[in-house]
Design a protein around this motif. Structure first.
Motif, PDB file in Angstrom:
ATOM      1  N   ARG A 117       1.716  51.161  19.778  1.00 37.27           N
ATOM      2  CA  ARG A 117       2.509  50.327  20.701  1.00 37.27           C
ATOM      3  C   ARG A 117       1.585  49.596  21.676  1.00 37.27           C
ATOM      4  O   ARG A 117       1.752  48.395  21.925  1.00 37.27           O
ATOM      5  CB  ARG A 117       3.499  51.206  21.469  1.00 37.27           C
ATOM      6  CG  ARG A 117       4.400  50.438  22.432  1.00 37.27           C
ATOM      7  CD  ARG A 117       5.295  51.358  23.260  1.00 37.27           C
ATOM      8  NE  ARG A 117       6.220  52.101  22.433  1.00 37.27           N
ATOM      9  CZ  ARG A 117       6.244  53.424  22.329  1.00 37.27           C
ATOM     10  NH1 ARG A 117       5.378  54.162  22.999  1.00 37.27           N
ATOM     11  NH2 ARG A 117       7.131  54.025  21.577  1.00 37.27           N
ATOM     12  N   ASN A 118       0.603  50.317  22.218  1.00 37.70           N
ATOM     13  CA  ASN A 118      -0.334  49.707  23.166  1.00 37.70           C
ATOM     14  C   ASN A 118      -1.185  48.625  22.513  1.00 37.70           C
ATOM     15  O   ASN A 118      -1.444  47.574  23.100  1.00 37.70           O
ATOM     16  CB  ASN A 118      -1.228  50.778  23.798  1.00 37.70           C
ATOM     17  CG  ASN A 118      -0.461  51.695  24.731  1.00 37.70           C
ATOM     18  OD1 ASN A 118       0.657  51.387  25.139  1.00 37.70           O
ATOM     19  ND2 ASN A 118      -1.059  52.823  25.061  1.00 37.70           N
ATOM     20  N   THR A 119      -1.627  48.877  21.282  1.00 35.64           N
ATOM     21  CA  THR A 119      -2.420  47.883  20.547  1.00 35.64           C
ATOM     22  C   THR A 119      -1.620  46.615  20.326  1.00 35.64           C
ATOM     23  O   THR A 119      -2.118  45.495  20.525  1.00 35.64           O
ATOM     24  CB  THR A 119      -2.892  48.473  19.201  1.00 35.64           C
ATOM     25  OG1 THR A 119      -3.717  49.612  19.458  1.00 35.64           O
ATOM     26  CG2 THR A 119      -3.679  47.459  18.390  1.00 35.64           C
ATOM     27  N   LEU A 120      -0.360  46.794  19.906  1.00 41.53           N
ATOM     28  CA  LEU A 120       0.502  45.627  19.687  1.00 41.53           C
ATOM     29  C   LEU A 120       0.734  44.855  20.980  1.00 41.53           C
ATOM     30  O   LEU A 120       0.751  43.627  20.988  1.00 41.53           O
ATOM     31  CB  LEU A 120       1.844  46.067  19.094  1.00 41.53           C
ATOM     32  CG  LEU A 120       1.850  46.355  17.594  1.00 41.53           C
ATOM     33  CD1 LEU A 120       3.157  47.013  17.182  1.00 41.53           C
ATOM     34  CD2 LEU A 120       1.639  45.074  16.801  1.00 41.53           C
ATOM     35  N   GLN A 121       0.904  45.594  22.067  1.00 42.01           N
ATOM     36  CA  GLN A 121       1.118  44.928  23.356  1.00 42.01           C
ATOM     37  C   GLN A 121      -0.115  44.104  23.743  1.00 42.01           C
ATOM     38  O   GLN A 121       0.002  42.957  24.186  1.00 42.01           O
ATOM     39  CB  GLN A 121       1.416  45.981  24.429  1.00 42.01           C
ATOM     40  CG  GLN A 121       1.816  45.392  25.767  1.00 42.01           C
ATOM     41  CD  GLN A 121       2.214  46.469  26.760  1.00 42.01           C
ATOM     42  OE1 GLN A 121       2.054  47.649  26.531  1.00 42.01           O
ATOM     43  NE2 GLN A 121       2.736  46.043  27.883  1.00 42.01           N
ATOM     44  N   GLY A 155      -0.290  41.106  21.508  1.00 45.61           N
ATOM     45  CA  GLY A 155       0.749  40.159  21.897  1.00 45.61           C
ATOM     46  C   GLY A 155       0.361  39.357  23.121  1.00 45.61           C
ATOM     47  O   GLY A 155       0.584  38.137  23.190  1.00 45.61           O
ATOM     48  N   GLN A 156      -0.267  40.010  24.082  1.00 46.21           N
ATOM     49  CA  GLN A 156      -0.716  39.302  25.287  1.00 46.21           C
ATOM     50  C   GLN A 156      -1.823  38.304  24.955  1.00 46.21           C
ATOM     51  O   GLN A 156      -1.849  37.187  25.494  1.00 46.21           O
ATOM     52  CB  GLN A 156      -1.204  40.315  26.339  1.00 46.21           C
ATOM     53  CG  GLN A 156      -0.074  41.139  26.939  1.00 46.21           C
ATOM     54  CD  GLN A 156      -0.572  42.336  27.745  1.00 46.21           C
ATOM     55  OE1 GLN A 156      -1.744  42.711  27.681  1.00 46.21           O
ATOM     56  NE2 GLN A 156       0.326  42.943  28.504  1.00 46.21           N
ATOM     57  N   ALA A 157      -2.708  38.697  24.042  1.00 45.37           N
ATOM     58  CA  ALA A 157      -3.783  37.777  23.623  1.00 45.37           C
ATOM     59  C   ALA A 157      -3.200  36.562  22.906  1.00 45.37           C
ATOM     60  O   ALA A 157      -3.648  35.425  23.124  1.00 45.37           O
ATOM     61  CB  ALA A 157      -4.772  38.510  22.714  1.00 45.37           C
ATOM     62  N   LEU A 211      -4.252  30.154  13.738  1.00 42.56           N
ATOM     63  CA  LEU A 211      -3.309  30.731  14.705  1.00 42.56           C
ATOM     64  C   LEU A 211      -2.016  31.147  14.017  1.00 42.56           C
ATOM     65  O   LEU A 211      -1.462  32.217  14.298  1.00 42.56           O
ATOM     66  CB  LEU A 211      -3.030  29.734  15.832  1.00 42.56           C
ATOM     67  CG  LEU A 211      -2.132  30.209  16.980  1.00 42.56           C
ATOM     68  CD1 LEU A 211      -2.663  31.492  17.605  1.00 42.56           C
ATOM     69  CD2 LEU A 211      -1.984  29.118  18.028  1.00 42.56           C
ATOM     70  N   VAL A 212      -1.539  30.308  13.094  1.00 40.82           N
ATOM     71  CA  VAL A 212      -0.318  30.643  12.345  1.00 40.82           C
ATOM     72  C   VAL A 212      -0.530  31.937  11.554  1.00 40.82           C
ATOM     73  O   VAL A 212       0.328  32.826  11.518  1.00 40.82           O
ATOM     74  CB  VAL A 212       0.094  29.486  11.408  1.00 40.82           C
ATOM     75  CG1 VAL A 212       1.180  29.922  10.422  1.00 40.82           C
ATOM     76  CG2 VAL A 212       0.576  28.300  12.228  1.00 40.82           C
ATOM     77  N   SER A 213      -1.695  32.055  10.927  1.00 38.40           N
ATOM     78  CA  SER A 213      -2.021  33.262  10.168  1.00 38.40           C
ATOM     79  C   SER A 213      -2.054  34.488  11.086  1.00 38.40           C
ATOM     80  O   SER A 213      -1.551  35.558  10.738  1.00 38.40           O
ATOM     81  CB  SER A 213      -3.365  33.083   9.473  1.00 38.40           C
ATOM     82  OG  SER A 213      -3.733  34.260   8.805  1.00 38.40           O
ATOM     83  N   GLU A 214      -2.619  34.309  12.281  1.00 37.72           N
ATOM     84  CA  GLU A 214      -2.689  35.404  13.245  1.00 37.72           C
ATOM     85  C   GLU A 214      -1.289  35.805  13.709  1.00 37.72           C
ATOM     86  O   GLU A 214      -0.975  36.996  13.829  1.00 37.72           O
ATOM     87  CB  GLU A 214      -3.545  34.958  14.442  1.00 37.72           C
ATOM     88  CG  GLU A 214      -4.013  36.094  15.320  1.00 37.72           C
ATOM     89  CD  GLU A 214      -4.976  35.644  16.417  1.00 37.72           C
ATOM     90  OE1 GLU A 214      -5.159  36.432  17.354  1.00 37.72           O
ATOM     91  OE2 GLU A 214      -5.517  34.518  16.326  1.00 37.72           O
ATOM     92  N   LEU A 215      -0.440  34.793  13.955  1.00 37.44           N
ATOM     93  CA  LEU A 215       0.945  35.077  14.366  1.00 37.44           C
ATOM     94  C   LEU A 215       1.714  35.816  13.273  1.00 37.44           C
ATOM     95  O   LEU A 215       2.446  36.767  13.550  1.00 37.44           O
ATOM     96  CB  LEU A 215       1.671  33.765  14.712  1.00 37.44           C
ATOM     97  CG  LEU A 215       1.288  33.108  16.028  1.00 37.44           C
ATOM     98  CD1 LEU A 215       1.849  31.687  16.114  1.00 37.44           C
ATOM     99  CD2 LEU A 215       1.779  33.939  17.206  1.00 37.44           C
ATOM    100  N   ASN A 216       1.531  35.371  12.031  1.00 38.49           N
ATOM    101  CA  ASN A 216       2.208  36.043  10.910  1.00 38.49           C
ATOM    102  C   ASN A 216       1.731  37.483  10.758  1.00 38.49           C
ATOM    103  O   ASN A 216       2.530  38.386  10.492  1.00 38.49           O
ATOM    104  CB  ASN A 216       1.998  35.267   9.607  1.00 38.49           C
ATOM    105  CG  ASN A 216       2.766  33.955   9.590  1.00 38.49           C
ATOM    106  OD1 ASN A 216       3.745  33.789  10.313  1.00 38.49           O
ATOM    107  ND2 ASN A 216       2.322  33.018   8.764  1.00 38.49           N
TER     108      ASN A 216
END
Length: 198
Positions: free
Chosen positions: A69-73, A76-78, A97-102
């Motif tokens: 959860r912390n890693t995802l947070q 997500g902030q980055a 960026l699209v690849s990173e978002l996916n």
């Protein structure tokens, strides 16, 4: 414990299988005893032991989810920082960026599924623990019914008034404490579902 109210409600429903309940009005001339199921669960050694063990299991399960959860947070902030000030067209034009978002969305979905499964497993663990508690309680309750020569057992939560002299709750707790001071509470797992054949 956050789930105690849910356990108490379930316990109140399940106790009916061990006790023969009837309206007090219909019990005229009968030997009636009353029990407080919530107090039995809350104050008995077995009930306290179960609550402590469930709390420990819940804490362990939350601890297992926290790093992800912390890693995802953090990720997500980055990503939020990278998206700041960009239009949808600019984002769509940046393939990296699209690849990173996916990739982030896939990880977030996987974590949501894992968290949901943990919640389901904890609910199952609670149900199994409560069934174990009821199994330990049933012979004790039947023993009290025999000792008190009771014809009817009523739940204090379902009657408007009951005299203290018919309340057998403390006797039930005393005998349950002597017979079963602790319970085995085991974390339950939900079996993996086989992949759907295509």
């Amino acid at each position: 414990m956050s789930h105690l109210k849910k356990i108490l409600c379930a316990f109140a429903l399940l106790i009916g299988s061990a006790a023969f309940t009837a309206p007090v009005a219909a019990a005229q001339g009968s030997n009636v005893i009353a029990i407080d199921e919530v107090k039995i669960l809350r104050d008995s050694k077995a009930g306290k032991d179960m609550a402590t063990k469930l709390n420990n299991i819940e804490t362990q399960m939350n601890g297992e989810l926290t790093p992800e959860r912390n890693t995802l947070q953090t990720e997500g902030q980055a990503l939020d920082a990278k998206l700041a000030g960009k239009t949808r067209e600019q984002v769509n034009g940046d393939t990296a960026l699209v690849s990173e978002l996916n990739g982030y969305q896939a990880k977030a979905n996987a974590f949501a599924a894992k968290a949901k499964r943990a919640s389901q497993e904890f609910s199952l663990t609670e149900r199994v623990a409560l069934a174990t508690f009821n199994k330990a309680l049933e012979p004790v309750l039947l023993q009290v019914i025999q000792e008190k020569n009771a014809d009817v057992v009523v739940s204090k939560s379902s009657v408007v008034y009951s005299a203290d002299k018919i309340d057998a709750t403390d006797l039930v707790i005393q005998k349950l404490d002597a017979a079963t001071p602790t319970l085995t509470v085991t974390r339950q797992k939900i079996p993996d579902q086989p992949a759907n054949p295509q």
